[in-house]
Design an enzyme around this catalytic site. Sequence first.
Site, mmCIF file in Angstrom:
data_model
loop_
_atom_site.group_PDB
_atom_site.id
_atom_site.type_symbol
_atom_site.label_atom_id
_atom_site.label_comp_id
_atom_site.label_asym_id
_atom_site.label_seq_id
_atom_site.Cartn_x
_atom_site.Cartn_y
_atom_site.Cartn_z
ATOM 1 N N ASP A 109 -23.992 -0.191 -13.436
ATOM 2 C CA ASP A 109 -23.046 0.580 -14.011
ATOM 3 C C ASP A 109 -23.480 -0.071 -15.891
ATOM 4 O O ASP A 109 -23.146 1.872 -16.328
ATOM 5 C CB ASP A 109 -21.921 -1.213 -14.372
ATOM 6 C CG ASP A 109 -21.024 -0.846 -12.792
ATOM 7 O OD1 ASP A 109 -20.866 -0.263 -11.718
ATOM 8 O OD2 ASP A 109 -20.473 -2.280 -12.896
ATOM 9 N N ASP A 130 -22.266 -5.592 -15.673
ATOM 10 C CA ASP A 130 -21.132 -5.685 -14.008
ATOM 11 C C ASP A 130 -19.952 -5.346 -14.977
ATOM 12 O O ASP A 130 -20.216 -6.516 -15.050
ATOM 13 C CB ASP A 130 -21.970 -6.314 -12.596
ATOM 14 C CG ASP A 130 -21.283 -5.323 -11.519
ATOM 15 O OD1 ASP A 130 -21.955 -4.526 -11.693
ATOM 16 O OD2 ASP A 130 -21.131 -6.267 -10.795
ATOM 17 N N LYS A 148 -16.255 -5.907 -13.515
ATOM 18 C CA LYS A 148 -15.597 -6.031 -12.747
ATOM 19 C C LYS A 148 -14.058 -5.870 -13.134
ATOM 20 O O LYS A 148 -13.752 -6.454 -14.256
ATOM 21 C CB LYS A 148 -15.888 -7.593 -11.932
ATOM 22 C CG LYS A 148 -16.943 -7.304 -11.826
ATOM 23 C CD LYS A 148 -17.491 -6.444 -10.341
ATOM 24 C CE LYS A 148 -18.301 -6.219 -10.212
ATOM 25 N NZ LYS A 148 -19.156 -5.676 -8.975
#
Length: 338
Positions: free
Chosen positions: A244, A257, A259
Amino acid sequence: LVGMQFLQILSRKPGSLEVLLQIPFCQKQFPYTSLSTSACVYSKKKKGTSYEQVDQEKYKNLVHSVISYKTSAQTPETILEEDNLLYGPPGKPPIKAGTKTPKNWVPLINPNKRVLPVSSDSNIPMKIGLQKTKMPSVTRILQQTLSPQQVFYLERWKQKMIEELGKEGFEEYTRNLFLQGELFHAALESIFLSEEKSAKEQGEDDVISGYLSSVEHVLEDISEVKALESGVHHETLQYLGLVDCVAKYRGRLCVIDWKTSEKPKPFLHNTYDNPLQVAAYIGAINHDANYNFQVRCGLIVVAYKNGSPAHPHFMDPDLCSQYWNKWLLRLEEYRDKN
């Protein structure tokens, strides 16, 4: 004889003898003190032997059963039976996570990689396309090595959602979640590439406005973005993935990352296998010749649809090393299965 009967009457009435012995008459006016002392001795003797008047032969069986019950009520066998009844039969002791060591251990940090000095010419984040090869992805490896317990809970959640939404409704729900995730990542990429737009401006009148509001306080701590939505592959272990973001979080270079979640995840363990995914990406970057830097830390940011502040979970080098070992075990399991 009359005196003895008088003392017996007194001893049957609690407190009467004690009162008699405490009055001045007993202590001063009576010429001998033998009455008071003998009465006290007699009282103690009678108090200790009151059960002698019971017909012991008549109640012998009852006394024996009470005494034997007290001594044999709990034995190792009865305790085990009671334990099984309350808690079920004893199972195997749980295996502690991380006790196993990978057969083919590869270090998280590449000792042979030459790290180049940071160039001031290029501030544009790297974005390397993901190569289509036979190498498995990090996501695929983790999905195919889920524990039986993880599979059970995922399947139970799926069945519950299908009961509530119907099969078509559940498919629509998962499509929407996937779409929201893609839009959220695209919006973050746009923010990092064009710094003049804030998260609020980017998410106005949009389905992802809540997610962007959620991460706004985290974005303030991110600087020096080095890679966005960039493909990585581990040259030694032969796996790939799509990272990412690689940037500094509070001054420390991290694989980040992003989420999305509808439920709060305030602790790292709430993110399930996400830390293994981050560790896998860190290892891949460090062993990928396309990247002239190494990463030692990770960050998982859980954003919420309702706009409540996101939870950033920072992974220091020690924590990353622990999850790297767990990732290597999952990778070995995947190789064994395939």
